[in-house]
Enzyme design. Structure first.
Site, short mmCIF file in Angstrom:
data_model
loop_
_atom_site.label_atom_id
_atom_site.label_comp_id
_atom_site.label_asym_id
_atom_site.label_seq_id
_atom_site.Cartn_x
_atom_site.Cartn_y
_atom_site.Cartn_z
N LYS A 1 0.82 -1.29 -0.10
CA LYS A 1 -0.12 -0.02 -0.10
C LYS A 1 0.87 1.16 -0.13
CE LYS A 1 -3.86 2.01 2.51
NZ LYS A 1 -4.94 2.09 3.76
N SER B 1 -9.82 2.27 2.41
CA SER B 1 -8.89 3.01 1.99
C SER B 1 -7.74 2.09 1.22
CB SER B 1 -8.21 4.18 2.79
OG SER B 1 -7.02 3.24 3.80
N SER C 1 -10.06 -0.34 6.91
CA SER C 1 -9.38 -0.17 5.67
C SER C 1 -8.69 -1.38 5.23
CB SER C 1 -8.62 0.94 5.51
OG SER C 1 -9.08 2.26 5.42
N1 GLN Z 1 -13.26 4.42 6.27
C1 GLN Z 1 -12.59 4.90 7.36
C2 GLN Z 1 -12.14 6.18 7.39
O1 GLN Z 1 -12.47 6.95 6.32
C3 GLN Z 1 -11.45 3.96 7.62
C4 GLN Z 1 -10.03 4.32 7.05
C5 GLN Z 1 -8.87 3.63 7.47
O2 GLN Z 1 -9.13 2.50 8.13
N2 GLN Z 1 -7.73 3.87 7.10
O3 GLN Z 1 -11.58 6.91 8.06
#
Ligand code: GLN
Length: 484
Positions: free
Chosen positions: A80, A155, A179
């Site tokens: 990532k 994400s 994410s």
């Molecule tokens: N969807 C969540 C957010 O927007 C989680 C993001 C994540 O785990 N990095 O913060």
């Protein structure tokens, strides 16, 4: 021999070790697949062709000379793009960092390299990992390998798309509020968020430091376990890294005596098709001999509000370091220092990131700290306590990963509705628990759904063991038709 992308990572490694296939052939095969299929999926922000081939040549030489090889020898791995690979660009999918070359490797990346993985490329994400679709990437969105009109989740949507389409066999993700698990669920793959502190975050660009955790995204549970044997190790450079011996992850088809708690009350209102898939999964566990109990976790209805206060507060302080001086792109034509900061941040950050910095700064401001930030901390403690009580009564908690399967690219425009997507994943981050997403069926439109299994802190091995027993008893880990 079956096509290389039909192998599990551990099978491909074994084939390489037996001399059935060369590392260079593996690298070339997956690089070609990434080149052919990657762009339509928006999965990769960069491809590390020369790096992967050089590593592969070295591995072939080592094998020819009977030298020891690592646990991930010749396995293609995608990283990532918020984790550093030494000497490569780390963008976090932000315009701010599009020129940032990492001077060191993240501990997790270093561990993968030491175990002879082939680092193939950096995957797309929501800018600074803020989002649930990968549509907040400042470069391009990622699409779902099951249906390109749908999101890959976020994400870590580049990672989930890459593994779903078998452009790589292991990818890393980071999980602050879901994410790893939500994109895994959307793309029909396995995603594991370890116990907070199990995997070092040194060299991961921080989002919410009390929540962030790195973990593997793979095509099957056995590969998640194998990845954890490599990633789960103490690190003196991360102050929150747990000083634990490395664990091995023995997996067995049999489920030992297991009591599973289901927070039925919290799951009320679930979409019928998601509920049906979930109930079917619960039945599989019953058939495997598990004892099912009802538990009360109704406090979890406050987890979204709690998370979006704490995560934005932490993000606003973590992102203060991006000032146009030390990292990334500096805005041109600024007249003084103040203007360098202002213009660099105004040009460098995207909308969602700015919104979160504003919200986080607000909840930490002198007048509102008690009303928001401190109150959220207290609710977080109540959530931790509720899980502790629940685990006094069961070995694991089960719930869906997300309220829906993958939705269309522009289907959710209301930001609050988007935040509600995280209702089932955020609790594990707030309480620091290990949690896995494992494929458990399809929604009405044939898009994958995920089952989530959460365990008490440090019970990473038993969470993966349960997921393995479930996976062996079912058959949901499939390759999307167009990538067969
Ligand atoms: N969807 C969540 C957010 O927007 C989680 C993001 C994540 O785990 N990095 O913060």
């Amino acid at each position: 021999m079956k096509p290389l992308h039909h192998f599990a990572a551990h099978e491909l490694r074994d084939s390489f070790l037996k001399g059935e296939i060369k590392a260079v052939e593996i690298a070339s095969y997956f690089l070609k697949r990434m080149e052919d299929q990657g762009p339509a999926l928006g999965a990769f922000l960069s491809v590390l062709g020369p790096r992967a081939l050089t590593k592969a040549e070295g591995l072939d030489r080592k094998r020819a000379h009977n030298q020891p090889l690592g646990k991930l020898a010749a396995v293609p791995v995608a990283i990532k793009d918020n984790m550093h690979i030494e000497g490569e660009i780390t963008t976090c999918a932000s315009q701010f960092l599009k020129n940032y070359r990492a001077p060191f490797a993240a501990t997790a990346v270093h561990a993968l390299e030491q175990e002879d993985a082939l680092l193939m490329g950096k995957t797309n994400l929501d800018e600074f990992a803020m989002g649930s679709t990968t549509g907040n990437s400042s470069f391009f969105p990622a699409s779902n390998p099951w249906n390109l009109d749908r999101v890959a989740g976020g994400s870590s949507g580049g990672s989930s798309a890459a593994i779903g389409a078998r452009l790589s066999l292991i990818a890393t993700g980071s999980d602050t509020g879901g994410s790893i698990r939500q994109p895994a669920s959307f793309c029909g793959i396995v995603g594991f968020k370890p116990t907070y502190g199990r995997v070092s975050r040194y060299g991961l660009v921080a989002f919410g430091s009390s929540l962030d955790q790195i973990g593997p995204m793979t095509t099957c549970v056995a590969d998640a376990a194998l990845s954890m044997e490599v990633l789960g190790r103490p690190c003196s450079r991360d102050a929150t890294s747990l000083d634990l011996p490395r664990e091995s992850y023995p997996l067995s088809k049999k489920l030992g005596p297991t009591k599973i708690g289901i927070p039925w009350h919290f799951l009320e209102g679930l979409k019928p098709e998601v509920l049906a898939a979930f109930k079917e999964a619960v039945q599989v566990f019953k058939d495997l001999g598990a004892h099912i109990v009802d538990i009360d976790l109704s406090i979890l209805k406050h987890s979204i509000a709690t998370y979006y206060i704490l995560a934005t507060a932490e993000a606003s302080t973590n992102l203060a370091r991006f000032d146009g001086i030390r990292y990334g792109v500096r805005a041109p034509h600024a007249k003084n220092l103040e203007e360098i900061y202002e213009k660099s941040r105004a040009n460098g950050f995207g909308r969602e990131v700015k919104k979160r910095i504003l919200l986080g700064t607000y909840v930490l401001s002198a007048g509102y700290q008690d009303a928001f930030y401190k109150k959220a901390q207290k609710v977080r403690t109540l959530i931790i306590n509720a899980f502790e009580e629940a685990f006094a009564d069961c070995d694991a908690v089960m719930m869906p990963v997300a309220p829906t399967g993958a939705f269309g690219h522009k289907a959710i425009t209301d930001p609050v509705e988007m935040y509600l997507q995280d209702i089932f994943t955020i609790p594990a981050n707030l309480a620091g628990l290990p949690a896995v997403s494992v494929p458990c069926g399809y929604d009405g439109e044939g898009l994958p759904l995920g089952l989530q299994i959460l365990g008490p802190q440090l019970c990473d091995v038993s969470v993966l063991q349960m997921a393995y027993a479930y996976e062996q008893a079912t058959n949901w880990n499939r390759i999307p038709p167009r990538y067969k």
